[in-house]
Design a protein around this motif. Sequence first.
Motif, PDB file in Angstrom:
ATOM      1  N   LEU A  15       0.825  -1.209   0.000  1.00  0.00           N
ATOM      2  CA  LEU A  15       0.000   0.000   0.000  1.00  0.00           C
ATOM      3  C   LEU A  15       0.861   1.262   0.000  1.00  0.00           C
ATOM      4  CD1 LEU A  15      -3.047   0.570   0.043  1.00  0.00           C
ATOM      5  CD2 LEU A  15      -2.912   0.751   2.514  1.00  0.00           C
ATOM      6  N   ILE A  16       1.900   1.284   0.841  1.00  0.00           N
ATOM      7  CA  ILE A  16       2.805   2.441   0.878  1.00  0.00           C
ATOM      8  C   ILE A  16       3.549   2.573  -0.445  1.00  0.00           C
ATOM      9  CG2 ILE A  16       4.859   3.416   1.987  1.00  0.00           C
ATOM     10  CD1 ILE A  16       3.880   2.045   4.605  1.00  0.00           C
ATOM     11  N   GLY A  17       4.017   1.430  -0.971  1.00  0.00           N
ATOM     12  CA  GLY A  17       4.718   1.444  -2.260  1.00  0.00           C
ATOM     13  C   GLY A  17       3.840   1.933  -3.393  1.00  0.00           C
ATOM     14  N   ALA A  18       2.549   1.538  -3.362  1.00  0.00           N
ATOM     15  CA  ALA A  18       1.626   1.956  -4.422  1.00  0.00           C
ATOM     16  C   ALA A  18       1.303   3.446  -4.321  1.00  0.00           C
ATOM     17  CB  ALA A  18       0.344   1.130  -4.349  1.00  0.00           C
ATOM     18  N   VAL A  19       1.062   3.933  -3.106  1.00  0.00           N
ATOM     19  CA  VAL A  19       0.703   5.343  -2.928  1.00  0.00           C
ATOM     20  C   VAL A  19       1.865   6.266  -3.294  1.00  0.00           C
ATOM     21  CG1 VAL A  19       0.111   7.076  -1.185  1.00  0.00           C
ATOM     22  CG2 VAL A  19      -1.078   4.893  -1.191  1.00  0.00           C
ATOM     23  N   LYS A  20       3.081   5.869  -2.882  1.00  0.00           N
ATOM     24  CA  LYS A  20       4.253   6.724  -3.118  1.00  0.00           C
ATOM     25  C   LYS A  20       4.995   6.389  -4.409  1.00  0.00           C
ATOM     26  CE  LYS A  20       5.143   7.949   1.680  1.00  0.00           C
ATOM     27  NZ  LYS A  20       6.160   8.115   2.719  1.00  0.00           N
ATOM     28  N   HIS A  21       4.569   5.310  -5.083  1.00  0.00           N
ATOM     29  CA  HIS A  21       5.261   4.837  -6.293  1.00  0.00           C
ATOM     30  C   HIS A  21       6.746   4.621  -5.983  1.00  0.00           C
ATOM     31  CE1 HIS A  21       6.211   5.070 -10.826  1.00  0.00           C
ATOM     32  NE2 HIS A  21       5.564   3.945 -10.591  1.00  0.00           N
ATOM     33  N   HIS A  22       6.971   3.962  -4.829  1.00  0.00           N
ATOM     34  CA  HIS A  22       8.324   3.737  -4.319  1.00  0.00           C
ATOM     35  C   HIS A  22       8.892   2.470  -4.958  1.00  0.00           C
ATOM     36  CE1 HIS A  22      11.608   3.167  -1.477  1.00  0.00           C
ATOM     37  NE2 HIS A  22      11.367   4.392  -0.997  1.00  0.00           N
ATOM     38  N   GLN A  23       9.941   2.631  -5.749  1.00  0.00           N
ATOM     39  CA  GLN A  23      10.489   1.527  -6.531  1.00  0.00           C
ATOM     40  C   GLN A  23      11.026   0.384  -5.666  1.00  0.00           C
ATOM     41  OE1 GLN A  23      10.592   1.321 -10.104  1.00  0.00           O
ATOM     42  NE2 GLN A  23       9.064   2.878  -9.750  1.00  0.00           N
TER      43      GLN A  23
END
Length: 203
Positions: free
Chosen positions: A64-72
Amino acid sequence: MACGGFACSKNCLCALNLLYTLVSLLLIGIAAWGIGFGLISSFRVVGVVIAVGVFLFFIALVGLIGAVKHHQVLLFFYMIILLLVFIVQFSVSCACLALNKDQQSELLEVGWNNTNSARTDIERNLNCCGFRAFHPNETCAADCFRTRQCKPCAPIIEEYSGMVLRFVGGIGLFFSFTEILGVWLTYRYRNQKDPRANPSAFL
């Protein structure tokens, strides 16, 4: 925007991880409910269910955090972990669906012989004593033990074991396909550019 776009991939991935979060909280809640109502006294069983729920919760949180922040980096680790979980869950689900009655019976007997606390729960909840045969000299948590007229637990357990294994295998198989969908969505989302970001920047 078309469903193949950046926003759609992001929203689908967020929705999938919210589903995983709800499932993880449900698992933890079921374990707590089982303890609260006295259905489960085995700390090993409860511990496994809670551990699976917490593990799934953290995976969903990372996704969820990766999707919201587009964190590679987060998305990469999320994708790898989800792929490993898919392989394990798919294998276990197929094994559950492929077991015949003799194999189920052998597994149930091994489980019965190796878990004392779970055995007590089964005897108390199903009102039976012993696995294959009732021995009046042994201790038993069932109400029927007072009258010394108890049925063995094996026939009762085996009656429901096939249905339970099919249910668990089917649910596991369904969620394994949502996991491979999550892997595909993550891989695709990682390689998409945010239209609101600097066009020359990848992140």
